[in-house]
Motif scaffolding. Structure first.
Motif, PDB file in Angstrom:
ATOM      1  N   GLY A   1       9.525  -6.426  -2.657  1.00  0.00           N
ATOM      2  CA  GLY A   1       9.094  -5.606  -3.333  1.00  0.00           C
ATOM      3  C   GLY A   1       8.133  -4.699  -2.862  1.00  0.00           C
ATOM      4  N   PHE A   2       7.916  -3.333  -3.101  1.00  0.00           N
ATOM      5  CA  PHE A   2       6.872  -2.435  -2.731  1.00  0.00           C
ATOM      6  C   PHE A   2       6.648  -1.217  -3.467  1.00  0.00           C
ATOM      7  N   GLY A   3       5.330  -0.913  -3.516  1.00  0.00           N
ATOM      8  CA  GLY A   3       5.187   0.491  -4.313  1.00  0.00           C
ATOM      9  C   GLY A   3       3.636   0.674  -4.510  1.00  0.00           C
ATOM     10  N   ALA A   4       3.239   1.265  -5.769  1.00  0.00           N
ATOM     11  CA  ALA A   4       1.920   1.330  -5.830  1.00  0.00           C
ATOM     12  C   ALA A   4       0.876   0.456  -5.473  1.00  0.00           C
TER      13      ALA A   4
ATOM     14  N   ASP B   1      -2.809  -2.304   0.401  1.00  0.00           N
ATOM     15  CA  ASP B   1      -3.611  -1.562   1.410  1.00  0.00           C
ATOM     16  C   ASP B   1      -4.036  -0.398   0.528  1.00  0.00           C
ATOM     17  N   GLY B   2      -5.235  -0.776  -0.146  1.00  0.00           N
ATOM     18  CA  GLY B   2      -6.056   0.434  -1.227  1.00  0.00           C
ATOM     19  C   GLY B   2      -5.997   1.798  -0.421  1.00  0.00           C
ATOM     20  N   THR B   3      -6.183   1.594   0.858  1.00  0.00           N
ATOM     21  CA  THR B   3      -6.636   3.153   1.412  1.00  0.00           C
ATOM     22  C   THR B   3      -5.609   3.982   1.055  1.00  0.00           C
ATOM     23  N   LEU B   4      -4.269   3.491   0.988  1.00  0.00           N
ATOM     24  CA  LEU B   4      -3.162   4.271   0.547  1.00  0.00           C
ATOM     25  C   LEU B   4      -2.798   4.535  -0.837  1.00  0.00           C
ATOM     26  N   ASN B   5      -3.770   4.116  -1.685  1.00  0.00           N
ATOM     27  CA  ASN B   5      -3.719   4.318  -3.355  1.00  0.00           C
ATOM     28  C   ASN B   5      -3.201   5.526  -3.654  1.00  0.00           C
ATOM     29  N   HIS B   6      -3.938   6.680  -3.058  1.00  0.00           N
ATOM     30  CA  HIS B   6      -3.345   7.980  -3.359  1.00  0.00           C
ATOM     31  C   HIS B   6      -2.011   8.558  -3.242  1.00  0.00           C
ATOM     32  N   CYS B   7      -0.987   7.638  -2.654  1.00  0.00           N
ATOM     33  CA  CYS B   7       0.280   7.911  -2.553  1.00  0.00           C
ATOM     34  C   CYS B   7       0.960   7.675  -3.818  1.00  0.00           C
ATOM     35  N   LEU B   8       0.526   6.813  -4.649  1.00  0.00           N
ATOM     36  CA  LEU B   8       1.417   6.598  -5.730  1.00  0.00           C
ATOM     37  C   LEU B   8       0.483   6.143  -7.006  1.00  0.00           C
ATOM     38  N   ASN B   9       0.416   7.081  -8.015  1.00  0.00           N
ATOM     39  CA  ASN B   9      -0.617   6.876  -8.876  1.00  0.00           C
ATOM     40  C   ASN B   9      -0.170   6.903 -10.309  1.00  0.00           C
ATOM     41  N   LEU B  10      -0.379   6.017 -11.235  1.00  0.00           N
ATOM     42  CA  LEU B  10      -0.452   6.246 -12.805  1.00  0.00           C
ATOM     43  C   LEU B  10      -1.962   6.238 -13.212  1.00  0.00           C
ATOM     44  N   ALA B  11      -2.502   7.261 -12.962  1.00  0.00           N
ATOM     45  CA  ALA B  11      -4.126   6.947 -13.109  1.00  0.00           C
ATOM     46  C   ALA B  11      -4.894   7.387 -14.600  1.00  0.00           C
ATOM     47  N   TYR B  12      -5.898   6.920 -14.870  1.00  0.00           N
ATOM     48  CA  TYR B  12      -6.616   6.981 -15.959  1.00  0.00           C
ATOM     49  C   TYR B  12      -7.478   8.340 -15.493  1.00  0.00           C
ATOM     50  N   ARG B  13      -7.550   9.352 -16.328  1.00  0.00           N
ATOM     51  CA  ARG B  13      -8.125  10.506 -16.228  1.00  0.00           C
ATOM     52  C   ARG B  13      -9.258  10.570 -17.414  1.00  0.00           C
ATOM     53  N   ALA B  14     -10.451  10.389 -17.212  1.00  0.00           N
ATOM     54  CA  ALA B  14     -11.760  10.451 -18.181  1.00  0.00           C
ATOM     55  C   ALA B  14     -12.171  11.641 -18.523  1.00  0.00           C
TER      56      ALA B  14
ATOM     57  N   VAL C   1       5.542   7.486   0.776  1.00  0.00           N
ATOM     58  CA  VAL C   1       5.961   6.020   0.324  1.00  0.00           C
ATOM     59  C   VAL C   1       7.275   5.808   1.078  1.00  0.00           C
ATOM     60  N   TYR C   2       8.135   6.728   1.110  1.00  0.00           N
ATOM     61  CA  TYR C   2       9.361   6.529   2.113  1.00  0.00           C
ATOM     62  C   TYR C   2       9.099   5.891   3.374  1.00  0.00           C
TER      63      TYR C   2
END
Ligand code: UT7
Length: 327
Positions: A312-315, A182-195, A221-222
């Motif tokens: 499994g569950f997570g980002a 569910d990508g609509t919840l992507n913002h909950c857990l990130n290791l994002a690229y910052r350009a 996330v919990y």
């Protein structure tokens, strides 16, 4: 159609522990807070000499030894990781380290769901008759990307690697699975690229930045985990024509002891059937399920023929369950 059997497991031995007391020297936290909120007493940190590839290869070697399989007999190496040594992929380095000369090797990224996603993906190659022996590895070195000044995340994560060997068999021991995103919840857990824009020539600029530290909305996330994980296990059990009463072992992604307890309670699985190594390893992302599985197999808890429910569950967010019969 060939089936899938699980014939070996292994994990890497990391020797540098980081205790809750150690962390409380760095951030405003305490052993009491971390233990009661998460169940974690310590986690392991990769040493300077360790790489993601070396940890993954060590786990795979142990799994191959248990399976009594030579590396040259492996057809496919699937490495689930979010922390590669090389963004082009790290699985080929593992292939070279193992001497698995016949194997094709590639990475798969689905964060803490990575091992379950990779296990199910690997099984498809066996079921279609393409490959006979597959090594599935879950490995992560989250210490590289943790913000060690953020007490809300840094107390949770540790480094590690675990692996299993799959073999083609007459009877399929991957009894059922269900995978979700569910990508609509992507913002909950990130290791994002910052350009960061850097002018190149004329009007052309390139975006050369780096990856930001891990950010997480822990409460969201919990909530997601305690609701979605029991549901996805029940769906996988339904596909396996099994009920929760037939689960011998629950091997969940080791994110938080309270999540393990809540999921087990919702599924009515007795606490002694829940595999947990939270206290010793913390959350090792894609590595957590294969490490827990390997420790339980080597401790003589999980035996041949036992029904193991993994999830499994997570980002992503991503989540998924696989019901397997060990051995
Ligand atoms: O692998 C990916 C999946 N990730 C997960 O599954 C993580 C899921 N989430 C969790 O496990 C939990 O939400 C956490 C362990 C991250 C946090 O536990 P919580 O019970 O949800 O705590 P909270 O975020 O509601 O924070 C409670 C309090 C806050 O203080 P106030 O606002 O009540 O004054 C936090 O600032 O605890 C504080 N706090 C801490 N205190 C001491 C947060 N982190 C710490 C800390 N030490 N390390």
């Amino acid at each position: 159609m060939p089936g899938v059997s699980l014939v070996g497991s292994g994990s890497a031995c990391l020797t540098v522990p980081l205790t809750n007391a150690d962390l409380s020297q760095r951030v405003d936290t305490s052993d009491e807070w971390i233990l009661t909120r998460t169940g974690i007493r310590q986690r392991h940190i990769a040493a300077a000499a360790d790489s993601l590839a070396s940890l993954a290869a060590e786990a795979a070697r142990h799994a191959l030894t248990m399976a009594e399989l030579g590396a040259e007999e492996v057809d496919l190496i699937l490495l689930a990781t979010s922390t590669p040594d090389d963004l082009f992929g790290t699985a080929c380095q593992v292939q070279a380290a193992l001497g698995a000369t016949r194997a094709v090797a590639f990475d798969l990224t689905a964060a803490c769901s990575g091992f379950v996603f990779a296990l199910v993906t690997a099984a498809q190659y066996i079921r279609t008759g393409v490959f006979k022996h597959v090594v599935v590895i879950g490995a992560d070195v989250l210490s590289r990307w943790t913000n060690w000044d953020d007490r809300t995340t840094c107390v949770l994560f540790g480094d590690g690697a675990g692996a299993v060997v799959l073999r083609a068999a007459d009877r399929d021991r991957l009894l059922g699975f269900e995978l979700c995103s569910d990508g609509t919840l992507n913002h909950c857990l990130n290791l994002a690229y910052r350009a960061q824009a850097a002018p190149l020539v004329g009007d052309v600029a390139v975006q050369q930045g780096s990856f930001a530290p891990i950010t997480m909305n822990g409460r969201e996330v919990y909530k997601f985990a305690i609701n979605r994980v029991p549901e996805v296990i029940e769906k996988a059990l339904f596909r396996a024509s099994l009920t929760t009463a037939e689960i011998d072992w629950l091997v969940l992604h080791q994110a938080n002891q309270r999540i393990l307890d809540a999921v087990a309670s919702r599924l009515n699985v007795a606490p002694e059937r829940v595999v947990s190594n939270m206290d010793r390893h913390g959350n090792t992302s894609a590595a957590s399920i294969p490490i827990a599985l390997d420790e339980a197999v080597r401790a003589g808890q999980i035996k041949s023929g036992d029904v193991v429910a993994t999830a499994g569950f997570g980002a992503g967010l991503t989540w998924g369950a696989a019901i397997v019969q060990w051995g």
